[in-house]
Write an enzyme that holds these catalytic residues in place. Structure first.
Site, mmCIF file in Angstrom:
data_model
loop_
_atom_site.group_PDB
_atom_site.id
_atom_site.type_symbol
_atom_site.label_atom_id
_atom_site.label_comp_id
_atom_site.label_asym_id
_atom_site.label_seq_id
_atom_site.Cartn_x
_atom_site.Cartn_y
_atom_site.Cartn_z
ATOM 1 N N HIS A 1 1.195 -1.289 0.452
ATOM 2 C CA HIS A 1 0.023 0.285 -0.246
ATOM 3 C C HIS A 1 0.309 1.211 -0.183
ATOM 4 C CE1 HIS A 1 -2.390 3.030 1.747
ATOM 5 N NE2 HIS A 1 -4.252 2.239 2.034
ATOM 6 N N ASP B 1 2.540 -4.805 7.929
ATOM 7 C CA ASP B 1 1.377 -3.824 7.720
ATOM 8 C C ASP B 1 0.401 -4.638 7.868
ATOM 9 O OD1 ASP B 1 -0.704 -3.069 7.018
ATOM 10 O OD2 ASP B 1 0.029 -1.898 5.069
ATOM 11 N N GLN C 1 -5.033 -5.403 6.737
ATOM 12 C CA GLN C 1 -5.596 -6.242 6.743
ATOM 13 C C GLN C 1 -5.905 -7.194 7.263
ATOM 14 O OE1 GLN C 1 -8.116 -5.363 4.377
ATOM 15 N NE2 GLN C 1 -7.066 -3.565 3.719
ATOM 16 N N LYS D 1 -10.098 -1.011 10.838
ATOM 17 C CA LYS D 1 -10.301 -2.043 9.522
ATOM 18 C C LYS D 1 -10.958 -2.980 9.984
ATOM 19 C CE LYS D 1 -7.278 0.286 5.995
ATOM 20 N NZ LYS D 1 -7.925 0.237 5.108
ATOM 21 N N CYS E 1 -4.813 1.851 -3.985
ATOM 22 C CA CYS E 1 -3.327 2.706 -2.905
ATOM 23 C C CYS E 1 -2.403 1.839 -3.909
ATOM 24 C CB CYS E 1 -3.735 2.752 -1.631
ATOM 25 S SG CYS E 1 -4.503 3.654 -1.552
HETATM 26 N N1 PMP Z 1 -1.828 -0.530 3.889
HETATM 27 C C1 PMP Z 1 -3.202 -1.570 4.144
HETATM 28 C C2 PMP Z 1 -2.106 -3.303 3.291
HETATM 29 C C3 PMP Z 1 -4.470 -0.957 4.244
HETATM 30 O O1 PMP Z 1 -5.281 -1.921 3.403
HETATM 31 C C4 PMP Z 1 -4.757 -0.067 4.396
HETATM 32 C C5 PMP Z 1 -6.271 0.806 4.105
HETATM 33 N N2 PMP Z 1 -6.229 0.900 3.392
HETATM 34 C C6 PMP Z 1 -3.605 1.055 5.023
HETATM 35 C C7 PMP Z 1 -2.211 0.041 5.120
HETATM 36 C C8 PMP Z 1 -3.623 2.384 5.524
HETATM 37 O O2 PMP Z 1 -4.610 2.276 6.437
HETATM 38 P P1 PMP Z 1 -4.970 3.338 6.831
HETATM 39 O O3 PMP Z 1 -5.289 4.304 6.501
HETATM 40 O O4 PMP Z 1 -5.556 3.431 8.175
HETATM 41 O O5 PMP Z 1 -4.285 4.229 7.962
#
Ligand code: PMP
Length: 410
Positions: free
Chosen positions: A127, A204, A207, A230, A368
């Site tokens: 991401h 990270d 997910q 999430k 993203c």
């Molecule tokens: N890493 C991953 C794998 C994600 O799916 C996301 C959110 N789509 C993020 C990081 C970023 O998370 P946040 O926007 O809640 O900071």
């Protein structure tokens, strides 16, 4: 499937007020859980109850409301510690979310450890929030960001990972479960290998935290970050787990109240953990409500959640494969409940709009993960992602709406 009989999905759905509505005259089918999950009533009520009954600033007050608020806030830290299998409660640092957690790590221990000519390893499926902070650090330090490649199924090329590792590698930062592909990465294997060359490991968990059992201590992780929103919790609250020895040696991230021991005109000392990394008035209400989202997950159990979501993933995969014009993007053997796909001759955005008209919420676009889309030769995908409250009937509704939409768009 044993667990399927045990959990009562209808009763679980009853706990989510938002699910019981119509969108464009159709029952809402919410399949955008990888973007954010819906919140059970217990989480919403905890937010309201805090503001109604206990609202006070925490840690410094000696009055009753301040004590109640502090107690509830710190109780969440204990819930999180258990939830991720951390050894010490002070290893749990509250952040705004995954993004802030990774930026914190890059700006503190990242700056401390990475020198000119060093290397930072991330995977090809990251991401942006696990890519850009490292790009910023690499630029500042004249270091190199190296990319662990993936195969066509969207799995990490582990051999390539091993050959990229060297004594120059200072940080390995990888996603546990990919938001764009669903792939679950072999975190323990990666950690062990990275530690052998003296690198620190950042995971990270945005997910994975709601789907998979997490055990940071057993897996010997250095850092693990995730977002409350999430895991059925509120937005604006997240967690950065850091191993105590590392947190002790790291400089603070933000300066201000709470993170200090003593302040003089000519300097300051830092507070003890975890407060050293929690400058300013924190997000008290959302932190307190986060404990409810963890209790919600614990009550069902990760094993039952995984069983139900695996069933949905398998069912959805089968249904999607019925369409000759659909190609699944991300076919790893080990996946969380995320189905990314493209439809030949149909733009994902047009599809998303038509599905919305049928009451079905999916996500379309690059998720993203622009570099990943580029690597796969795609502009974007359509993504259906499942949570504990989703049902096979909802996947049937998706299938039907897809049939109609594709017919209209082709
Ligand atoms: N890493 C991953 C794998 C994600 O799916 C996301 C959110 N789509 C993020 C990081 C970023 O998370 P946040 O926007 O809640 O900071």
């Amino acid at each position: 499937m044993q667990q399927m009989e045990v959990i009562d999905i209808k009763a679980i759905r009853e706990q989510f007020p938002v699910l019981h509505q119509q969108v464009h005259g159709k029952p809402l089918v919410y399949l955008d859980n990888a973007a954010t999950t819906q919140k059970p009533a217990s989480v919403i009520e905890a937010l309201v109850a805090y503001y109604k009954n206990d609202n006070a600033n925490i840690h410094r007050g000696i009055h009753t409301l301040a004590e109640r608020a502090t107690m509830a806030f710190e109780t969440t830290r204990d819930e999180v510690r258990q939830f991720i299998g951390a050894r010490h409660r002070e290893e749990v640092i509250f952040t705004r979310g995954t993004t802030e957690g990774i930026n914190l790590i890059a700006a503190t221990i990242g700056k401390q450890r990475v020198r000119k000519g060093d290397e930072i390893l991330v995977s090809a499926m990251e991401h942006h929030s696990n890519m850009v902070p490292w790009q910023m650090l690499a630029t500042e330090k004249e270091a190199t960001l190296k990319i662990i490649p993936i195969n066509e199924a969207g799995e990490l090329d582990i051999q390539a990972f091993h050959s990229l590792l060297s004594e120059k590698t200072k940080i390995v930062s990888v996603v546990h479960a990919s938001n764009a592909l669903g792939t679950v990465n072999p975190i323990q294997h990666i950690t062990e290998a990275a530690h052998q060359v003296g690198a620190i490991v950042v995971v990270d968990g945005a997910q994975s935290a709601s789907h998979l059992d997490i055990n940071v201590e057993e897996w010997k992780l250095d850092f693990f970050v995730f977002s409350g929103h999430k895991i059925y919790g509120p937005t604006g609250i997240g967690v950065m787990y850091g191993r105590k020895e590392l947190l002790l040696e790291m400089p603070p991230y933000m300066g201000g109240g709470e993170m200090i021991g003593e302040v003089r005109y000519d300097g300051f000392t830092t507070n003890e953990l975890p407060y050293k990394f929690e400058a300013g008035t924190p997000n008290i209400a959302d932190t307190i409500a986060l404990a409810e989202s963890i209790r919600f997950i614990n009550k069902i159990g990760k094993e039952s959640i995984r069983a139900h979501e695996d069933d949905l993933l398998q069912y959805a995969t089968e249904r999607l494969l019925q369409f000759p014009e659909i190609k699944l993007i991300g076919t790893a053997k080990n996946k969380v409940s995320i189905c990314s796909f493209i439809v030949e001759g149909v733009h994902h955005q047009d599809l998303g709009i038509l599905l919305d008209q049928a009451g079905i919420a999916i996500r379309t676009g690059h998720h993203c993960t622009m570099p990943l889309m580029h690597r796969m030769g795609l502009k974007g995908t359509s993504r259906a992602s499942f949570a504990i409250y989703n049902t096979r009937e909802e996947i049937d509704a998706l299938e039907l709406a897809l049939k109609k939409s594709i017919k209209m768009l082709k």
